[in-house]
Design an enzyme around this catalytic site. Structure first.
Site, PDB file in Angstrom:
ATOM      1  N   ARG B  45      17.970  -1.102   4.991  1.00 33.24           N
ATOM      2  CA  ARG B  45      18.565  -2.402   5.322  1.00 33.24           C
ATOM      3  C   ARG B  45      17.850  -3.476   4.511  1.00 33.24           C
ATOM      4  NH1 ARG B  45      14.023  -3.960   6.174  1.00 33.24           N
ATOM      5  NH2 ARG B  45      14.904  -5.899   6.933  1.00 33.24           N
ATOM      6  N   GLY B  46      18.364  -4.697   4.593  1.00 34.60           N
ATOM      7  CA  GLY B  46      17.854  -5.768   3.751  1.00 34.60           C
ATOM      8  C   GLY B  46      18.776  -5.890   2.550  1.00 34.60           C
ATOM      9  N   ALA B  47      19.246  -7.125   2.310  1.00 36.39           N
ATOM     10  CA  ALA B  47      20.302  -7.301   1.307  1.00 36.39           C
ATOM     11  C   ALA B  47      19.959  -6.687  -0.051  1.00 36.39           C
ATOM     12  CB  ALA B  47      20.633  -8.792   1.181  1.00 36.39           C
ATOM     13  N   ASP B 235      20.983 -12.832   3.593  1.00 38.70           N
ATOM     14  CA  ASP B 235      21.976 -11.797   3.311  1.00 38.70           C
ATOM     15  C   ASP B 235      23.096 -12.334   2.438  1.00 38.70           C
ATOM     16  OD1 ASP B 235      20.604 -10.944   5.977  1.00 38.70           O
ATOM     17  OD2 ASP B 235      21.461  -9.141   5.071  1.00 38.70           O
ATOM     18  N   LYS B 246      19.535 -12.693   9.291  1.00 31.69           N
ATOM     19  CA  LYS B 246      19.437 -11.984  10.570  1.00 31.69           C
ATOM     20  C   LYS B 246      19.554 -12.945  11.760  1.00 31.69           C
ATOM     21  CE  LYS B 246      19.167  -8.468  11.094  1.00 31.69           C
ATOM     22  NZ  LYS B 246      20.383  -7.644  11.365  1.00 31.69           N
TER      23      LYS B 246
END
Lengths: 346, 346
Positions: B45-47, B235, B246
């Protein structure tokens, strides 16, 4: 409705809220130490419920004093009262209940048996009064709720936080009883999840639709126009209207202001502390870091610290109104709170 | 440092972040479906990390296409690309990475083997570039950090959210490397606790002091003057500077403004989406209610619903500056973001 706490003979029965919603079990308290344990571990929590528990605990303490001499008896009782007062620092209702029991003991006749009977009766009265106060608060607060409304609340200011009926959730209940179509959004309220565990449980039992949301979601939820008003409880309200309540309340109030949503606090007059001029002087309890660092069977990396402030202070400029048993108080709070307390004393 | 994702021969190895900090295990992905599974379940996860994972996944998809005719091959590859693009909606880096791989395939020579080799190289380049970009971002951002500073961050915008080094935590790392005495306050970030699980873990490994706090505590923490600046990742950043990140980020930004604390967003230019004029047009992912309703082996009362928006949008007026690999962008963002993206294209 499951009672929060009650007398069973000479035993104080306290619902163990740490086990909810999974299990409904009661802790039988036969001495004050056990009641203090319940208060400190949050088996019983919520400012008004803590007040009633403290009064009941003092009855147990009074009964355990073995001296007959009235002067020495009062000394011992005062010592117990100070131990009880120190159980938790933020909710002023604890101190308020202790003061009330002390004043009664001071004014009572000399016979220890009589004092004991009076203290017991007072604790029962405080429980009954608390429920009546919450119903009055609910009637005043319900007038602020539109016919169809989604109400966002934080933590649990319900039946479980009081003798019964609830403060913030008392307003929700009264609105529903008045025929309004209410829904509740319950902030889950980390670290101890009083919203997800307790508020959702109360609302499901009541048949009121409830959705749980992470504490961080309040901005996004208001962006989607999902909230008509916010109602929360309080642990202590300073003379200027600053409100100490469960950590995260300040975010709700600040987002409510940003989005033009009314933010109400529902609390009995016993929560208003005119001796504390402003919120920065309210003592804020810090709790065990483990409450934050442990989660779902796992924990944060060894070496992490935690910040675990149990409460925050919502500044008075963010509070639309304070709902009490004597009516709805509006800014400027320095004036309206003092006036309401003065009337209450008569 | 434990890698977030890497090529091992022809297999994409993805660190399973759902298991952190307890276990360090990797998921071996031999086809695109497995990579999509990792993206959708938040194993990765994490853009920026999602972008790199998407590129790697498309290499696997490309290799699995069995037709030889270049025209049909490209059709099949485009179809796979659209499946990958739809894996998660909010982070624009996913779409950005897909576009980049599609453009490369379009411009490549006819031979399928050549295209495959070029796509593989491109995915490796994107991983290496991402780390270099984060280090550049860190250098720019570190200049905004005082010699001694406590930095509050939300979620995890660290090495784990990227190819390595991190965006927001890249700024923290660069400040520490520059000899500044930094401490971090990590919002725990419910429901999936990326702050408590991932950010705290990264900081402990780095030897940077870190304290985890519930998301609701940000107001109380700032009231105590504990925070010098906030840095978060993103994001997607709309053309006007509205920032999707988030859930809970908006609260941080709003409290930062209330307390006069700078609020910075650290993100690569690939996160800036000039095709989205403002934040209200950014698609916000809603995830499984179970992520909110289950906790610590227990769950909310049967009948409770949940609101589980994965992201919120912080309005541009609350963003002090946006730290990119090309420098620090300031309001008015419509102008500064467009200019930075124009330079990037040259």
């Amino acid at each position: 409705m499951v009672p929060t706490l009650y007398w069973e003979g000479d035993v104080v029965m306290i619902l163990d809220q740490r086990k909810l919603p999974g299990k409904t079990t009661f802790i039988a308290c036969k001495d004050m130490r056990r009641v203090i344990y319940c208060i400190q571990t949050l088996a019983v929590r919520g400012a008004p419920a803590i007040g009633v528990a403290a009064a009941m605990g003092l009855v147990l303490a009074a009964r355990a004093i073995r001296v007959k001499d009235p002067v020495k008896w009062r000394e011992r009782f005062s010592a117990s009262a100070e131990i009880m007062r120190a159980a938790r620092p933020t909710a002023v209702n604890l101190s308020w209940a202790v003061e009330r029991m002390l004043a009664l003991a001071d004014a009572a006749p000399q016979e220890v048996e009589t004092i004991l009977a009076m203290l017991r009766r007072e604790s029962e009265l405080m429980l009954a009064e608390d429920i009546a106060i919450n119903k009055a608060m609910g009637r005043h607060g319900a007038k602020l709720v539109p016919k169809k409304a989604t109400i966002l609340t934080h933590c649990n200011a319900g039946s479980l936080a009081t003798g019964g009926y609830g403060t913030a959730l008392g307003v929700v209940r009264a609105a529903a009883e008045a025929g309004k179509r209410v829904k509740v959004i319950a902030d889950e309220t980390r670290p101890l999840l009083q919203g997800a565990r307790l508020t959702a449980w109360e609302m499901v039992q009541e048949g009121i639709p409830v959705a749980v949301a992470p504490d961080g979601a309040v901005g996004a939820i208001m962006d989607k126009d999902l909230v008509d008003l916010c109602v929360v409880g309080a642990d202590r309200i300073a003379a200027n209207g600053d409100v100490a309540n469960k950590i995260g309340t300040f975010n709700v109030a600040l987002q409510a202001r940003r989005h033009g949503v009314p933010f109400y606090v529902a609390a009995p007059l016993s929560t208003i502390d005119l001796d504390t001029p402003s919120g920065d002087l309210i003592p804020i309890e810090e709790r065990d870091p483990g409450e934050v660092l442990s989660f779902a069977g796992s924990k944060a990396a060894e070496g992490s610290e935690a910040i675990n402030l149990a409460f925050d202070v919502t500044p008075n400029d963010l509070v639309t109104a304070i709902i009490t048993e004597k009516g709805v108080l509006k800014p400027p709070y320095n004036r309206s709170l003092a006036a309401a307390k003065a009337v209450d004393k008569i």
